[in-house]
Design a protein around this motif. Structure first.
Motif, PDB file in Angstrom:
ATOM      1  N   VAL A 158     -72.722  -5.680  28.649  1.00  0.00           N
ATOM      2  CA  VAL A 158     -73.177  -5.640  27.408  1.00  0.00           C
ATOM      3  C   VAL A 158     -74.311  -4.715  27.337  1.00  0.00           C
ATOM      4  O   VAL A 158     -75.351  -4.639  28.013  1.00  0.00           O
ATOM      5  N   CYS A 159     -74.131  -3.853  26.484  1.00  0.00           N
ATOM      6  CA  CYS A 159     -75.090  -2.740  26.356  1.00  0.00           C
ATOM      7  C   CYS A 159     -76.716  -3.279  26.176  1.00  0.00           C
ATOM      8  O   CYS A 159     -76.744  -4.170  24.961  1.00  0.00           O
ATOM      9  N   ALA A 160     -77.520  -2.761  26.943  1.00  0.00           N
ATOM     10  CA  ALA A 160     -78.855  -3.469  26.811  1.00  0.00           C
ATOM     11  C   ALA A 160     -79.604  -3.000  25.510  1.00  0.00           C
ATOM     12  O   ALA A 160     -80.421  -3.571  25.147  1.00  0.00           O
ATOM     13  N   ASN A 161     -78.788  -1.935  24.898  1.00  0.00           N
ATOM     14  CA  ASN A 161     -79.655  -1.432  23.547  1.00  0.00           C
ATOM     15  C   ASN A 161     -78.921  -1.962  22.373  1.00  0.00           C
ATOM     16  O   ASN A 161     -79.872  -2.487  21.359  1.00  0.00           O
ATOM     17  N   TYR A 175     -73.533   2.922  33.377  1.00  0.00           N
ATOM     18  CA  TYR A 175     -72.780   2.888  32.210  1.00  0.00           C
ATOM     19  C   TYR A 175     -73.344   3.701  31.039  1.00  0.00           C
ATOM     20  O   TYR A 175     -74.463   4.040  31.226  1.00  0.00           O
ATOM     21  N   LYS A 176     -72.244   4.175  30.225  1.00  0.00           N
ATOM     22  CA  LYS A 176     -72.911   4.640  28.999  1.00  0.00           C
ATOM     23  C   LYS A 176     -72.190   4.175  27.710  1.00  0.00           C
ATOM     24  O   LYS A 176     -70.992   3.722  27.948  1.00  0.00           O
ATOM     25  N   ILE A 205     -65.343   2.171  16.754  1.00  0.00           N
ATOM     26  CA  ILE A 205     -66.669   1.512  16.825  1.00  0.00           C
ATOM     27  C   ILE A 205     -67.456   2.314  17.323  1.00  0.00           C
ATOM     28  O   ILE A 205     -67.389   2.846  18.245  1.00  0.00           O
ATOM     29  N   LYS A 206     -68.800   2.803  16.626  1.00  0.00           N
ATOM     30  CA  LYS A 206     -69.844   3.633  17.090  1.00  0.00           C
ATOM     31  C   LYS A 206     -70.552   2.762  18.352  1.00  0.00           C
ATOM     32  O   LYS A 206     -70.829   1.884  18.307  1.00  0.00           O
ATOM     33  N   GLY A 207     -70.585   3.793  19.362  1.00  0.00           N
ATOM     34  CA  GLY A 207     -71.654   3.388  20.750  1.00  0.00           C
ATOM     35  C   GLY A 207     -72.728   3.981  20.020  1.00  0.00           C
ATOM     36  O   GLY A 207     -73.140   4.830  19.302  1.00  0.00           O
ATOM     37  N   CYS A 208     -73.845   3.394  20.974  1.00  0.00           N
ATOM     38  CA  CYS A 208     -75.304   3.706  20.683  1.00  0.00           C
ATOM     39  C   CYS A 208     -75.758   5.256  21.505  1.00  0.00           C
ATOM     40  O   CYS A 208     -76.940   5.446  21.249  1.00  0.00           O
ATOM     41  N   GLY A 209     -75.081   5.550  22.414  1.00  0.00           N
ATOM     42  CA  GLY A 209     -75.400   6.510  23.293  1.00  0.00           C
ATOM     43  C   GLY A 209     -76.189   6.286  24.628  1.00  0.00           C
ATOM     44  O   GLY A 209     -76.557   7.188  25.371  1.00  0.00           O
ATOM     45  N   HIS A 210     -76.471   4.898  24.695  1.00  0.00           N
ATOM     46  CA  HIS A 210     -77.495   4.522  25.722  1.00  0.00           C
ATOM     47  C   HIS A 210     -76.837   4.795  27.392  1.00  0.00           C
ATOM     48  O   HIS A 210     -75.708   4.434  27.426  1.00  0.00           O
ATOM     49  N   ASP A 211     -77.586   5.204  27.849  1.00  0.00           N
ATOM     50  CA  ASP A 211     -77.164   5.313  29.458  1.00  0.00           C
ATOM     51  C   ASP A 211     -78.020   4.257  30.311  1.00  0.00           C
ATOM     52  O   ASP A 211     -79.130   3.911  29.974  1.00  0.00           O
ATOM     53  N   GLY A 212     -77.163   3.305  30.999  1.00  0.00           N
ATOM     54  CA  GLY A 212     -78.030   2.272  31.503  1.00  0.00           C
ATOM     55  C   GLY A 212     -77.438   1.812  32.897  1.00  0.00           C
ATOM     56  O   GLY A 212     -76.439   2.407  33.257  1.00  0.00           O
ATOM     57  N   GLU A 213     -78.206   0.857  33.373  1.00  0.00           N
ATOM     58  CA  GLU A 213     -77.517   0.280  34.692  1.00  0.00           C
ATOM     59  C   GLU A 213     -77.623  -1.306  34.525  1.00  0.00           C
ATOM     60  O   GLU A 213     -78.471  -1.915  33.703  1.00  0.00           O
ATOM     61  N   ALA A 214     -76.757  -1.956  35.166  1.00  0.00           N
ATOM     62  CA  ALA A 214     -76.538  -3.345  34.730  1.00  0.00           C
ATOM     63  C   ALA A 214     -76.301  -3.987  35.975  1.00  0.00           C
ATOM     64  O   ALA A 214     -75.257  -3.461  36.824  1.00  0.00           O
ATOM     65  N   ASP A 215     -77.190  -5.058  36.377  1.00  0.00           N
ATOM     66  CA  ASP A 215     -76.866  -6.009  37.553  1.00  0.00           C
ATOM     67  C   ASP A 215     -75.733  -6.990  37.499  1.00  0.00           C
ATOM     68  O   ASP A 215     -75.895  -7.579  36.407  1.00  0.00           O
ATOM     69  N   ILE A 216     -74.718  -6.811  38.290  1.00  0.00           N
ATOM     70  CA  ILE A 216     -73.708  -7.617  37.998  1.00  0.00           C
ATOM     71  C   ILE A 216     -74.102  -9.379  38.262  1.00  0.00           C
ATOM     72  O   ILE A 216     -73.152 -10.041  37.759  1.00  0.00           O
ATOM     73  N   GLY A 217     -75.060  -9.390  38.705  1.00  0.00           N
ATOM     74  CA  GLY A 217     -75.563 -10.836  39.006  1.00  0.00           C
ATOM     75  C   GLY A 217     -76.426 -11.312  38.064  1.00  0.00           C
ATOM     76  O   GLY A 217     -76.593 -12.839  37.619  1.00  0.00           O
ATOM     77  N   ASP A 249     -77.506  -9.619  34.770  1.00  0.00           N
ATOM     78  CA  ASP A 249     -77.279  -8.823  33.351  1.00  0.00           C
ATOM     79  C   ASP A 249     -75.959  -9.493  32.761  1.00  0.00           C
ATOM     80  O   ASP A 249     -74.941  -9.484  33.722  1.00  0.00           O
ATOM     81  N   LEU A 250     -76.033  -9.458  31.700  1.00  0.00           N
ATOM     82  CA  LEU A 250     -74.377  -9.965  30.877  1.00  0.00           C
ATOM     83  C   LEU A 250     -73.918  -8.850  30.799  1.00  0.00           C
ATOM     84  O   LEU A 250     -73.905  -7.797  30.529  1.00  0.00           O
ATOM     85  N   GLY A 251     -72.209  -9.246  31.287  1.00  0.00           N
ATOM     86  CA  GLY A 251     -71.114  -8.408  31.295  1.00  0.00           C
ATOM     87  C   GLY A 251     -70.005  -9.060  31.658  1.00  0.00           C
ATOM     88  O   GLY A 251     -70.098 -10.413  31.891  1.00  0.00           O
ATOM     89  N   LYS A 252     -68.866  -8.485  31.618  1.00  0.00           N
ATOM     90  CA  LYS A 252     -67.573  -9.262  31.972  1.00  0.00           C
ATOM     91  C   LYS A 252     -66.761  -8.396  32.579  1.00  0.00           C
ATOM     92  O   LYS A 252     -66.568  -7.090  32.150  1.00  0.00           O
ATOM     93  N   LEU A 253     -65.859  -8.957  33.203  1.00  0.00           N
ATOM     94  CA  LEU A 253     -64.580  -8.134  33.804  1.00  0.00           C
ATOM     95  C   LEU A 253     -63.652  -8.001  32.696  1.00  0.00           C
ATOM     96  O   LEU A 253     -63.376  -8.741  31.862  1.00  0.00           O
ATOM     97  N   ALA A 254     -62.668  -6.826  32.776  1.00  0.00           N
ATOM     98  CA  ALA A 254     -61.556  -6.760  31.921  1.00  0.00           C
ATOM     99  C   ALA A 254     -60.653  -7.805  32.095  1.00  0.00           C
ATOM    100  O   ALA A 254     -60.428  -8.357  33.363  1.00  0.00           O
ATOM    101  N   TRP A 255     -59.994  -7.966  31.347  1.00  0.00           N
ATOM    102  CA  TRP A 255     -58.912  -9.099  31.391  1.00  0.00           C
ATOM    103  C   TRP A 255     -57.880  -8.707  32.683  1.00  0.00           C
ATOM    104  O   TRP A 255     -57.347  -9.583  32.925  1.00  0.00           O
ATOM    105  N   LYS A 256     -57.673  -7.423  32.999  1.00  0.00           N
ATOM    106  CA  LYS A 256     -56.616  -7.035  33.957  1.00  0.00           C
ATOM    107  C   LYS A 256     -56.973  -7.610  35.430  1.00  0.00           C
ATOM    108  O   LYS A 256     -56.186  -7.737  35.977  1.00  0.00           O
TER     109      LYS A 256
END
Length: 528
Positions: A184-187, A208-209, A220-232, A234-241
């Motif tokens: 999930v983009c931190a920005n 990620y970008k 859908i417009k992205g905000c251009g943020h360059d970031g790093e996310a901790d998988i344990g 920070d919030l994020g999710k695996l792709a359905w595949k």
């Protein structure tokens, strides 16, 4: 002829549970707890098909318990899924939240902690009202608590191999370029715009970008943020595949059904579970989707959604369970107009179960009894309840709009259908009354008629439609049948089939008078 051995209660549910057990034994896995799972979508309004996934999984749980094993159903809400489009009838203000996880979007109706929980609660309410017992888990909690972090780590370590396999199995090349994980983009808090391109294995972080992405046919417009996310953390999710595979391994899932619309995802997830996570994928069964009466897939975006809540205005919970437990394969056209026949079919199953209706075919008898038991979620009534033909109630409800319950109840007693008023019949009158008020037309019954029967129907239709009322409708019907070489009992049966969709009912003459002879004349004319 050798008699086939009956598994469990003799239904497809028992057969599925048996296949699952045989497979588990061949894999040498522990059988102390067999978990079955159903995924609940949380981005659109849940319909009967969404409910069906969980109800059928619960049927397998019951069958496993009946065969002597401990089992439980996990109802998993995918509430970290991003909002791809605004469902029909929802406020346009949701536009600003497109691509955000649904559990981070405020509930537009203000009754739940998020849009995602609002949607999940509709499905959970449907499950509660049909008597399904489940353990509810939410994606947002699962990821926040880090329950999938080991699986995410292994998947991201093997992302190149997985990307190539996805391309080979289903022709999708996206994951050869990006990782199958969306932070999930931190920005800007959007999900699908933040595409991760590198896994920092030692730190367990993805780089990620956030850039523009096409979601649900819309840019859908992205905000251009360059970031790093901790998988344990920070919030994020695996792709359905790959996400199903991670869940199966983390929760030790042994069975999950799937719709044919996600066949590709299941194919990939099975491979990821087996080859990457070293967890044998669960036993599956593929089911067809429900279609509306026009042959289109039932979906909220098409505005043809059929919810459990709406269904239960007209039919009881058993009619939903019967619909879902009758069979699992084959696409079915479904509409509210199916409710009367399902309500009557349940009564027929109950009569078969309690021996009031004889069935000579042993296989059909076993299957019917088994189906009745599953529709009652293996909590079998001690005796049959009072049965009243649903179509009869609908016809009477059309006549009596004022003081409906009392007047319909009186007619049922007059006809000899019931002896005394009772609460169950009162509830049925209410359901049938709702149906009569909302849908005027009943589906035309399919009846084979020979020339004599057609001729008799034509004469009866003209007689009933005439200005002068016949003195004795019952006798008139009898005489018309006789003089046209139709057995009176066969003719009465035809009339019941046309008017009530069943082969018997109250005394037909007085009943036609109550409905209105000219109305019946019009109905009969459609069959000539």
């Amino acid at each position: 002829m050798e008699q086939q051995e009956v598994i469990g209660k003799g239904t497809w549910i028992d057969k599925l549970a048996f296949e699952l057990l045989e497979r588990e034994k061949s894999l040498g896995r522990k059988l102390d707890l067999l978990r079955v799972e159903s995924g609940l979508g949380a981005s659109g309004v849940p319909h009967i098909g969404s409910l069906g996934d969980a109800v059928r999984a619960y049927g397998v749980k019951l069958a496993l318990e009946n065969l002597g094993y401990k089992s439980e159903l996990i109802a998993y809400s995918d509430d970290l899924d991003g909002l791809r489009k605004i469902p029909e009838g929802f406020p346009e203000s949701l536009e600003e939240h497109l691509a955000k996880p649904v559990s981070l979007i405020p509930d537009p109706f203000g009754c739940h902690d998020s849009y995602g929980m609002h949607m999940s609660s509709i499905l959970l309410d449907g499950l509660d009202r049909t008597g399904i017992k489940y353990e509810f888990r939410r994606a947002i909690d699962t990821y926040k608590k880090g329950l999938l972090k080991d699986q995410i780590h292994t998947i991201l370590q093997n992302s190149t191999k997985i990307g190539d396999k996805i391309s080979e199995l289903v022709g999708q090349e996206k994951y050869q370029k990006f990782l199958p994980y969306f932070p999930v983009c931190a920005n800007c808090s959007k999900l699908y715009t933040a595409e991760s391109f590198e896994y920092l294995e030692n730190e367990k972080k993805v780089r990620y970008k956030c850039h523009d992405a096409e979601i649900g046919g819309k840019m859908i417009k992205g905000c251009g943020h360059d970031g790093e996310a901790d998988i344990g953390k920070d919030l994020g999710k695996l792709a359905w595949k790959v996400e199903f595979a991670a869940r199966w391994a983390a929760f030790d899932i042994r069975f999950e059904a799937y719709g044919k619309d996600i066949m590709d995802s299941v194919k990939v997830n099975d491979w990821v579970a087996d080859e990457i996570l070293n967890y044998p994928h669960p036993h599956h069964v593929k089911y067809e989707m429900f279609l509306d009466k026009g042959g289109k897939k039932i979906s909220k975006s098409l505005g043809n959604v059929l919810t459990a809540q709406k269904w239960l205005e007209f039919g009881d919970p058993k009619s939903i369970l019967l619909l879902l437990y009758k069979r699992i394969t084959g696409a079915r056209e479904l509409g509210f107009e199916d409710i009367p026949s399902l309500m009557n079919e349940y009564n027929e199953l109950e009569d078969i179960f309690f021996g009031k209706l004889k069935v000579d075919n042993q296989a059909k008898l076993t299957k019917s009894k088994g189906l009745y038991e599953y529709v009652n979620l293996l909590d079998i009534p001690k005796q049959a309840s009072t049965h009243v033909n649903y179509r009869l109630l609908v016809e009477l409800a059309k006549i009596f709009k004022e003081d409906r319950k009392e007047r319909v109840m009186k007619k049922l007693i007059d006809y000899g259908v019931i002896k005394n008023p009772e609460p169950k019949v009162e509830k049925l009158i209410e359901l049938a009354g709702n149906f009569a008020d909302e849908f005027d037309q009943q589906e035309k019954a399919e009846i084979e008629l020979d020339d004599n029967a057609k001729k008799a129907l034509k004469i009866l239709s003209e007689t009933l439609g005439a200005d002068n009322e016949p003195e004795d409708i019952q006798n008139t019907i009898y005489q018309i049948a006789k003089s046209n070489d139709v057995q009176p009992k066969d003719f009465f049966k035809i009339l019941y089939q046309i008017i009530l969709g069943t082969s018997r009912g109250p005394k037909i003459g007085p009943f036609i008078s109550d409905i209105g002879r000219k109305q019946v004349a019009k109905t009969l004319a459609e069959y000539i």
